[in-house]
Design an enzyme around this catalytic site. Structure first.
Site, PDB file in Angstrom:
ATOM      1  N   THR A   1     132.382  49.851  53.074  1.00 42.78           N
ATOM      2  CA  THR A   1     130.939  49.757  52.846  1.00 42.78           C
ATOM      3  C   THR A   1     130.623  49.869  51.363  1.00 42.78           C
ATOM      4  OG1 THR A   1     130.513  50.727  55.029  1.00 42.78           O
ATOM      5  CG2 THR A   1     128.690  50.707  53.467  1.00 42.78           C
TER       6      THR A   1
ATOM      7  N   LYS B   1     127.386  43.499  59.704  1.00 36.75           N
ATOM      8  CA  LYS B   1     128.435  44.347  60.272  1.00 36.75           C
ATOM      9  C   LYS B   1     128.429  44.112  61.778  1.00 36.75           C
ATOM     10  CE  LYS B   1     130.347  49.032  60.164  1.00 36.75           C
ATOM     11  NZ  LYS B   1     131.532  48.809  59.301  1.00 36.75           N
TER      12      LYS B   1
ATOM     13  N   ASP C   1     126.298  52.838  57.547  1.00 35.17           N
ATOM     14  CA  ASP C   1     126.841  51.600  56.986  1.00 35.17           C
ATOM     15  C   ASP C   1     125.819  50.474  57.080  1.00 35.17           C
ATOM     16  OD1 ASP C   1     129.130  53.049  56.610  1.00 35.17           O
ATOM     17  OD2 ASP C   1     130.302  52.038  58.164  1.00 35.17           O
TER      18      ASP C   1
ATOM     19  N   GLU D   1     131.221  42.944  57.025  1.00 33.39           N
ATOM     20  CA  GLU D   1     132.104  44.112  56.935  1.00 33.39           C
ATOM     21  C   GLU D   1     132.690  44.459  58.300  1.00 33.39           C
ATOM     22  OE1 GLU D   1     131.894  48.926  56.347  1.00 33.39           O
ATOM     23  OE2 GLU D   1     130.200  47.737  55.661  1.00 33.39           O
ATOM     24  N   GLY D   2     133.986  44.630  58.334  1.00 33.60           N
ATOM     25  CA  GLY D   2     134.629  45.038  59.570  1.00 33.60           C
ATOM     26  C   GLY D   2     134.450  46.525  59.843  1.00 33.60           C
TER      27      GLY D   2
ATOM     28  N   GLY E   1     136.931  50.015  60.556  1.00 29.90           N
ATOM     29  CA  GLY E   1     138.321  50.472  60.563  1.00 29.90           C
ATOM     30  C   GLY E   1     139.210  49.478  59.841  1.00 29.90           C
TER      31      GLY E   1
ATOM     32  N   ASN F   1     140.611  51.177  45.721  1.00 28.24           N
ATOM     33  CA  ASN F   1     139.660  52.288  45.719  1.00 28.24           C
ATOM     34  C   ASN F   1     140.458  53.589  45.671  1.00 28.24           C
ATOM     35  OD1 ASN F   1     137.324  53.804  45.867  1.00 28.24           O
ATOM     36  ND2 ASN F   1     137.116  53.605  48.083  1.00 28.24           N
TER      37      ASN F   1
END
Length: 228
Positions: free
Chosen positions: A16, A37, A51, A112-113, A115, A174
């Site tokens: 996210t 999403k 999210d 966005e997926g 997991g 990240n």
């Protein structure tokens, strides 16, 4: 390119964060952008998913929560389990149509997926978020949580993306573990191992701002990649 599918090496790696940063970056370039999403698991006491709220807020076209997140599940667990607890079934079709409805109003859709890439949405029959990504047929951006084990997780995810016939457009590092040893060496290894460019290196900070996340992305590379 009209859409990007953002996935991660695992849950909690910053999908996210990166999706919102991409939305803000592209919005600053004058593009009409919207977040999407398909499935979100985990609602707060007010019935909202953080999210979806973040994606909706970062979109610069007016969309409802339901358009951004068509399937919002109460329990914060694997989506197929959360759906089972609610007595609902997640559909195996119609994802592309929902995405195209958003795409018709925007220059770029950031999907966005939930997991990791292969998270199941149903066991009988077996299908999951990798099927959703394959249905959308958009290039994939992989968010890699830089921590012990990330090399294996990143390579396996890249293989799974390729196995579905999808293109890995880029990846974002990240730094989620501030105590990770040899972090820079691991990042260098990822650059050598992955056959896709690094779109950004997000530093670990106790309170990373949205502007700092955007600044950590390689804006010129991303915009040039997305330019028709």
């Amino acid at each position: 390119m009209s859409g990007i599918f953002v996935t991660g090496t695992d849950t909690g790696v910053g999908k996210t964060l990166v999706s919102v940063a991409l939305l803000r970056l592209l919005s600053e370039q004058g593009l009409r952008v919207v977040g999407f999403k398909p499935v979100a698991a985990g609602l707060d006491k007010t019935g909202q998913n953080e999210d979806i709220e973040a994606l909706q807020a970062a979109s610069n076209i007016r969309v409802s929560r339901q358009q951004v997140g068509p399937y919002q599940l109460q329990a914060a667990c694997a989506p197929h389990l959360a759906a089972q607890m609610q007595g609902v079934s997640l559909p195996s079709e119609g994802w592309r149509e929902r995405a195209l409805a958003l795409q018709s109003r925007a220059d770029v859709v950031i999907a966005e997926g939930a997991g990791g890439f292969c998270v199941p949405l149903s066991l009988t029959p077996r299908w999951g978020l990798d099927d959703v990504a394959a249905d959308l047929q958009w290039p994939v951006v992989l968010v890699i949580g830089l921590r012990l084990g990330c090399l294996n997780h990143a390579l396996l995810t890249a293989q799974a993306i390729a196995a579905r016939g999808l293109s890995l457009a880029g990846w974002v590092c990240n730094r989620i573990d501030p105590h990770m040893l040899w972090a820079d060496e691991n990042l260098a290894s990822l650059k050598a191992l992955l056959a896709a460019p690094c779109w950004g290196d997000i530093p670990w900070m106790p309170a990373l701002s949205k502007a700092q996340a955007v600044a950590a992305l390689d804006g010129a590379l991303i915009v040039n990649t997305l330019r028709p």
